[in-house]
Enzyme design. Structure first.
Site, PDB file in Angstrom:
ATOM      1  N   SER A  15       0.832  -1.206   0.000  1.00 35.04           N
ATOM      2  CA  SER A  15       0.000   0.000   0.000  1.00 35.04           C
ATOM      3  C   SER A  15       0.867   1.256   0.000  1.00 35.04           C
ATOM      4  O   SER A  15       2.050   1.198   0.335  1.00 35.04           O
ATOM      5  CB  SER A  15      -0.886   0.024   1.245  1.00 35.04           C
ATOM      6  OG  SER A  15      -1.937  -0.895   1.103  1.00 35.04           O
ATOM      7  N   CYS A  16       0.222   2.364  -0.318  1.00 34.32           N
ATOM      8  CA  CYS A  16       0.858   3.684  -0.299  1.00 34.32           C
ATOM      9  C   CYS A  16       1.562   3.895   1.040  1.00 34.32           C
ATOM     10  O   CYS A  16       0.978   3.603   2.079  1.00 34.32           O
ATOM     11  CB  CYS A  16      -0.203   4.745  -0.495  1.00 34.32           C
ATOM     12  SG  CYS A  16       0.345   6.435  -0.176  1.00 34.32           S
ATOM     13  N   PRO A  17       2.798   4.406   1.115  1.00 33.90           N
ATOM     14  CA  PRO A  17       3.589   4.888  -0.035  1.00 33.90           C
ATOM     15  C   PRO A  17       4.646   3.893  -0.511  1.00 33.90           C
ATOM     16  O   PRO A  17       5.560   4.286  -1.217  1.00 33.90           O
ATOM     17  CB  PRO A  17       4.288   6.107   0.568  1.00 33.90           C
ATOM     18  CG  PRO A  17       4.605   5.666   1.969  1.00 33.90           C
ATOM     19  CD  PRO A  17       3.467   4.739   2.382  1.00 33.90           C
TER      20      PRO A  17
END
Lengths: 154, 75
Positions: free
Chosen positions: B13-15
């Site tokens: 997932s981000c980042p």
């Protein structure tokens, strides 16, 4: 080079993520980044991050698997339980841990600054905090923030 | 297209996809091509923003069955 200055003032698990996510990403995008940790935010520079928790109490926006009245949320152990559940969820969804993000910030050259006044206020020792950080006060932050393109208070 | 390096960022997932991409690119030489595969549905917009900010060229990007593929040319 673009610059970003962040003040991290909160020490709960949910509020610990935004400064580390933004700082590490900005560094990856080529920004020169400094994060100033003050008041409860100083917890995020401790060697041991296991005290960083989340509480459903007073946080009606927190998604819960089952509805839980505030009177139940005050029971002993509820905070630890909510923290374990949240960490489990973060891991399952492929979100980095705080430790990982903090390491990546340091690796990417982000400057982490501990507020000396808060350190004295809470009787923290420099030995409690991770290595490779700087110590300073409001003027240290403003010296950098004054020249920054992005400045955030979190 | 001659891909020099590949990065599997699926499930992240981000980042993390951006951070891993940046890390791999920094070990490559100018003009080399990096292929990144991600499943984060925020990645298409973020990868474009990464290219805009860093100057690494986003040569192609596509999506098949929830998997996003990007090819970057190192600046």
């Amino acid at each position: 080079m673009k610059k970003m200055a962040i003040i991290a003032s909160k020490g709960t698990l949910d509020m610990a993520y935004p400064p580390f996510i933004l700082a590490s990403t900005a560094a990856a995008l080529g920004f020169d980044v400094k994060v100033f940790f003050t008041f409860y935010g100083l917890q995020l520079l401790k060697k041991d991050l296991s005290d960083v928790k989340i509480s459903p109490l007073g946080n009606p926006a927190m998604p819960m698997p089952v509805p839980m009245p505030s009177l139940v949320q005050v029971l002993p152990g509820m905070e630890s339980m909510a923290t374990v559940m949240m960490k489990d969820k973060l891991k399952k969804k492929g979100v980095a841990s705080l430790e990982e993000l903090r390491d990546m910030c340091l690796e990417a050259g982000v400057t982490l600054i501990a507020c000396q006044m808060t350190l004295d206020l809470f009787d923290f020792k420099r030995d409690d905090l991770i290595d490779g950080i700087e110590y300073g006060g409001a003027a240290t932050y403003l010296d950098f923030a004054g020249e920054s393109n992005v400045s955030l208070f979190i | 297209m001659n891909i020099d390096k590949e990065l599997d960022a699926r499930g992240l997932s981000c980042p993390l996809p951006i951070l891993r991409t940046k890390k791999v690119l920094s070990d490559m030489t100018s003009g080399q091509l990096l292929k990144v595969v991600a499943t984060d549905s925020g990645a298409p917009k973020d990868m474009q923003a990464f290219a805009n900010q860093t100057g690494h060229e986003l040569v192609t990007h596509s999506e098949t069955n929830g998997e996003y593929t990007f090819v970057f040319k190192k600046k």
